[in-house]
Enzyme design. Sequence first.
Site, PDB file in Angstrom:
ATOM      1  N   GLU A 271       0.878  -1.161   0.000  1.00 55.86           N
ATOM      2  CA  GLU A 271       0.000   0.000   0.000  1.00 55.86           C
ATOM      3  C   GLU A 271       0.915   1.210   0.000  1.00 55.86           C
ATOM      4  OE1 GLU A 271      -1.148   3.077   0.630  1.00 55.86           O
ATOM      5  OE2 GLU A 271      -1.995   2.726   2.629  1.00 55.86           O
ATOM      6  N   GLU A 280       5.494  11.248  -1.475  1.00 57.09           N
ATOM      7  CA  GLU A 280       6.300  10.410  -0.587  1.00 57.09           C
ATOM      8  C   GLU A 280       7.196   9.437  -1.349  1.00 57.09           C
ATOM      9  OE1 GLU A 280       3.682   8.652   2.334  1.00 57.09           O
ATOM     10  OE2 GLU A 280       3.975  10.363   3.667  1.00 57.09           O
TER      11      GLU A 280
END
Length: 507
Positions: A271, A280
């Site tokens: 995930e 990110e």
Amino acid sequence: MSDTESDTASSLGDIIEDASEADTTTFKCLFCDEQWSRVPDMLTHCKKEHTFDVEDNIKKLGQDVDELTIIKLVNYLRLESQKSIEPKDIKVDTETLADDKYLQPTLPDDALLFELGDLMPNPDSRVVDYDEYEAALQRNIGEGVEKLTLDNDRDVDYFESYKGNAIHREMIEDRVRTEGYRDFIEKNAELFKGKTVLDVGCGTGILSLFCARAGAKRVLAVDNSDIAKRARENIARNGYEDKIQVIQGRVEDFHTQRMIGKEKVDIIISEWMGYGLLFEGMLDSVLRARDLYLKEDGLMVPSHCTMRIAPISDKAWIEDASGEKFWKDVYGFDFSSMIPGGVLNDREIGVFDVPSKTISGEPCTFYQLDLKNIQIRDLDFTAPFSTKLGSDTASIEAFAIWFDTFFLPNPKTPGAAAVDIAKWGANGEPGLGFSTGPYSTPTHWHQAVLLLSEEDRKKEVKRDGTLKGRVAYKKPKRDDRGIDVTVEWEAEGAQGPVKGSLKRTMA
């Protein structure tokens, strides 16, 4: 949205010292199967039994030999030996050892690589920091495996943010996310039964547990944050420690590679999705894991993601989100100089649950990620979009960006962009998935919102007209965790075409 961590303060010298303390540590001869516990004894054996003087060959490499060169030499000699080349016929020179492919261990768990101090020609030679070794290993860890560029402080902060409970509770409580993964695993248990699964950024271990419960033979759960310690406890508490192995470290690091071993995995699950999908930069690590560990016919979970964009036209909502409504009247005073002074501003990408009524044009898919084939370099891109504006749209205030996630186990399934998530489960279409858009159940990803400049928000557009443009995603220099997003747009106007552009950052 977590990944893997290593002790940045440690050095290869520290590891060497720790490994050398145990008298029972043994390593294989460079040229045969005989085991040794002391490097000098092995060197004598190589010289006498194999007619190969290791120390003499190291001296011939020159005065600048460092531990990285010794690592390459050990791996190179083992590779040549595996080719059944006689030791006395193996040629050692600096040109050969310049190739960083020899940083990749030839033997899994090669204990000799942790005894390098005894192979150094000069005891005062500079000791290589372990982080430097990891960086060198990444330069050419394998053909097609791309590098990661990060500021060290930024990376430490990233992993530090995932060690606490709150962020993991937020993700697990996101039922769209968690049950989306669970439902795919449980409804496709035959894909997992008896298979080896690599969970990249395992967090608390929830996805690993789903896989083990579905019948996976072995699950390698990797995370770089200290949350890995909690994952190990969760797995033991639920009785799956015989199937799930938790590894704390970066998925690309030398230590992690040694723990995973040379056997390829059947499935990679992760995930990894961030705000605006790519914030990110965790997908970079997932793709490197794919190139390092996944079988050629292996499965990526999720398999695809599509990125969607739509214009926003709602002055009242913009005034509230940007702080304009608040700052214009602060106890009777005009603080308009603070505008935009909210999460939505003209510099950064805001994250909101955008009301669907604010969307003023048909959502457009502008980019698709096929996780089995996409490369890291493809995550910097420019893509076109086009949408038809609503009949009551007179101006554009912002753009919303979101993503849809797909689990398509059948490679013959049509592309993700052609699949309607809303129909899944209703008409038997293969696969599962979920949307993070404003028309679906809210998720912890929300939507990324890019505010237009004040000047561009004043431009009038033609109602029912066409809006087209380009979206560019680019990682800031030396920061693969952040995103710079540029949107260039053009629309029909009452007096001819109107256009504008914006660049916003998420860091």
